[in-house]
Design a protein around this motif. Structure first.
Motif, short mmCIF file in Angstrom:
data_model
loop_
_atom_site.label_atom_id
_atom_site.label_comp_id
_atom_site.label_asym_id
_atom_site.label_seq_id
_atom_site.Cartn_x
_atom_site.Cartn_y
_atom_site.Cartn_z
N ALA A 75 42.34 -57.48 -24.21
CA ALA A 75 41.60 -58.74 -24.07
C ALA A 75 42.59 -59.89 -23.98
N TRP A 76 42.45 -60.70 -22.93
CA TRP A 76 43.33 -61.84 -22.69
C TRP A 76 42.48 -63.09 -22.51
N LEU A 77 43.02 -64.25 -22.91
CA LEU A 77 42.34 -65.52 -22.69
C LEU A 77 43.32 -66.47 -22.00
N PHE A 78 43.03 -66.76 -20.72
CA PHE A 78 43.85 -67.67 -19.93
C PHE A 78 43.24 -69.07 -20.02
N THR A 79 44.00 -70.04 -20.50
CA THR A 79 43.49 -71.40 -20.68
C THR A 79 44.34 -72.39 -19.88
N GLY A 80 43.71 -73.50 -19.49
CA GLY A 80 44.43 -74.53 -18.75
C GLY A 80 43.49 -75.36 -17.91
N GLU A 81 44.01 -76.44 -17.36
CA GLU A 81 43.22 -77.35 -16.54
C GLU A 81 42.72 -76.65 -15.27
N PRO A 82 41.62 -77.13 -14.69
CA PRO A 82 41.14 -76.56 -13.43
C PRO A 82 42.22 -76.59 -12.35
N GLY A 83 42.33 -75.50 -11.61
CA GLY A 83 43.26 -75.45 -10.49
C GLY A 83 44.71 -75.23 -10.85
N CYS A 84 44.99 -74.83 -12.10
CA CYS A 84 46.39 -74.68 -12.53
C CYS A 84 46.92 -73.26 -12.29
N LEU B 50 37.19 -59.59 -15.03
CA LEU B 50 37.71 -60.95 -15.04
C LEU B 50 36.53 -61.91 -15.07
N ILE B 51 36.44 -62.69 -16.14
CA ILE B 51 35.33 -63.64 -16.29
C ILE B 51 35.90 -65.05 -16.28
N ASP B 52 35.60 -65.78 -15.20
CA ASP B 52 36.08 -67.15 -15.05
C ASP B 52 35.10 -68.13 -15.67
N GLU B 53 35.61 -69.27 -16.14
CA GLU B 53 34.78 -70.30 -16.79
C GLU B 53 33.93 -69.68 -17.91
N VAL B 54 34.57 -68.89 -18.74
CA VAL B 54 33.84 -68.15 -19.77
C VAL B 54 33.10 -69.07 -20.74
N GLN B 55 33.55 -70.32 -20.86
CA GLN B 55 32.87 -71.27 -21.77
C GLN B 55 31.45 -71.58 -21.30
N GLN B 56 31.14 -71.24 -20.04
CA GLN B 56 29.81 -71.51 -19.51
C GLN B 56 28.78 -70.47 -19.96
N SER C 58 38.74 -73.51 -18.88
CA SER C 58 39.39 -74.82 -18.91
C SER C 58 39.01 -75.60 -20.16
N VAL C 59 38.08 -75.03 -20.96
CA VAL C 59 37.63 -75.69 -22.19
C VAL C 59 37.60 -74.65 -23.32
N PRO C 60 38.75 -74.24 -23.84
CA PRO C 60 38.77 -73.18 -24.85
C PRO C 60 37.99 -73.51 -26.11
N ALA C 61 37.85 -74.81 -26.43
CA ALA C 61 37.12 -75.19 -27.65
C ALA C 61 35.65 -74.77 -27.57
N ALA D 244 35.71 -66.55 -32.68
CA ALA D 244 35.88 -65.10 -32.86
C ALA D 244 36.36 -64.44 -31.57
N ILE D 245 35.92 -64.96 -30.42
CA ILE D 245 36.38 -64.43 -29.14
C ILE D 245 37.84 -64.79 -28.93
N ARG D 246 38.17 -66.06 -29.21
CA ARG D 246 39.55 -66.51 -29.01
C ARG D 246 40.54 -65.70 -29.84
N THR D 247 40.16 -65.40 -31.06
CA THR D 247 41.08 -64.67 -31.93
C THR D 247 41.21 -63.20 -31.55
N ARG D 248 40.27 -62.68 -30.75
CA ARG D 248 40.35 -61.29 -30.30
C ARG D 248 41.25 -61.14 -29.09
N CYS D 249 41.62 -62.27 -28.46
CA CYS D 249 42.35 -62.23 -27.20
C CYS D 249 43.81 -62.63 -27.35
#
Length: 323
Positions: A42-51, A108-114, A141-144, A149-154
């Motif tokens: 499990a990986w969590l890729f974070t960052g601004e849109p288009g980065c 691969l799940i993009d914009e997972v915060q949605q 793009s919005v990890p918060a 619990a998801i963030r800590t698993r990744c």
């Protein structure tokens, strides 16, 4: 699925870590995990849109022997902005449990915060029970807004926007690859591209795409800056913030569309300007703060995929709610 060669940023999208410009630390992290033979599931890729979050996730998938081009059965990509409910998670769970054709399966799940709250809870359960043949790459793009619990698993991968030097290098490389005159890449052109893209490689190449056939640096700068986007964004914000002042209802809608018709600007650039304006109003605590909050929610999703249609739809949502 073949690459869309009509679009510049897709034509030059990195296929390997060596192709990436910038984000050396993220690339090193991925390479070290693959080299170790102990790749997290499990990986969590974070960052601004288009980065480059999704690009890096796809590269990692290829390093595991799975890609949409060669093995679509084992590669599942989802934009959570389009399918965000519990039924989607059930489909992923069912797919996860079937054996792969190749070495593994990648989701691969993009914009997972949605994802809805229920869907996020469901994917947490999936991450807790992931079989050895399945890997999950989540991008946001919005990890918060992703459950802790998801963030800590990744395994986290922070992807940042490019520095000025990095973006200049990318632009030069693409410009040469497109067989264009390097002399046209003046400081003024590079200044305009960096200012408009804010370091986003995807946005920079989208802007550059419109300039490939221009024959002077002045024309390129004009094309990038055409439409006075800041003025248009401010006018659009004023209409959306107080529709009644534009006549309300259909009159406000027409006023908003007249603004958009008069500007030839990347929808994502306008979206960011709207967000900046609304954020300033919200922080200021004026009587318009509730409407500013509504604007932020309506415009929070990036427009790289939906483009102008997504921008117009966001305006529609705001104005319909203020009838």
């Amino acid at each position: 699925m073949p690459v869309n060669t009509d679009v510049l940023y897709l034509r030059h999208r990195p296929q390997t870590l060596e192709d990436m410009v910038g984000n050396a630390e993220a690339c090193q992290l991925i390479q070290s995990k693959v080299d170790s033979g102990k790749v997290p599931h499990a990986w969590l890729f974070t960052g601004e849109p288009g980065c480059g979050k999704t690009t890096l996730a796809r590269i990692l998938s290829r390093m595991l022997g799975v890609s949409l081009d060669s093995n679509p059965y084992d590669f599942y990509e989802l934009n959570a902005a389009d399918a965000r409910g519990i039924d989607t998670m059930r489909e992923i769970r069912d797919r996860m449990l079937t054996a792969p054709i190749g070495p593994c399966k990648v989701f691969l799940i993009d914009e997972v915060q949605q994802l809805t709250g229920a869907a996020q809870s469901s994917i947490l359960k999936i991450l807790e029970d992931t079989p050895q043949h399945a890997y999950f790459f989540l991008c946001t793009s919005v990890p918060a807004k992703v459950q802790k619990a998801i963030r800590t698993r990744c395994t986290p991968v922070e992807v940042r926007l490019l520095t000025r030097a990095e973006l200049d290098g990318l632009i030069a490389r693409v410009w040469v690859a497109e067989d264009r005159d390097v002399a046209l890449l003046t400081d003024a052109v590079l200044d305009a591209l960096y200012g408009a893209s804010e370091g986003s490689p995807r946005m920079a190449l989208t802007l550059l795409d419109k300039c490939l056939d221009l024959s002077s640096a002045e024309a390129i700068v004009d094309e990038i800056q055409r439409g006075d986007s800041k003025r248009a964004a401010i006018e659009l914000c004023r209409i959306l913030m107080e529709p009644a002042k534009s006549g309300g209802g259909g009159k406000a809608w027409k006023a908003a569309m007249d603004v958009l018709k008069g500007v030839d600007e990347e929808p994502e650039t306008l979206r960011r300007m709207v967000l900046a304006y609304a954020t300033t109003v919200l922080i200021g605590g004026s009587r318009l703060a509730p409407q500013a909050y509504f604007l932020i929610r309506a415009f929070e999703g990036h427009l790289f995929d939906s483009g102008r249609a997504g921008l117009i739809a966001a305006c529609w949502d705001v104005l319909q709610s203020n009838k």
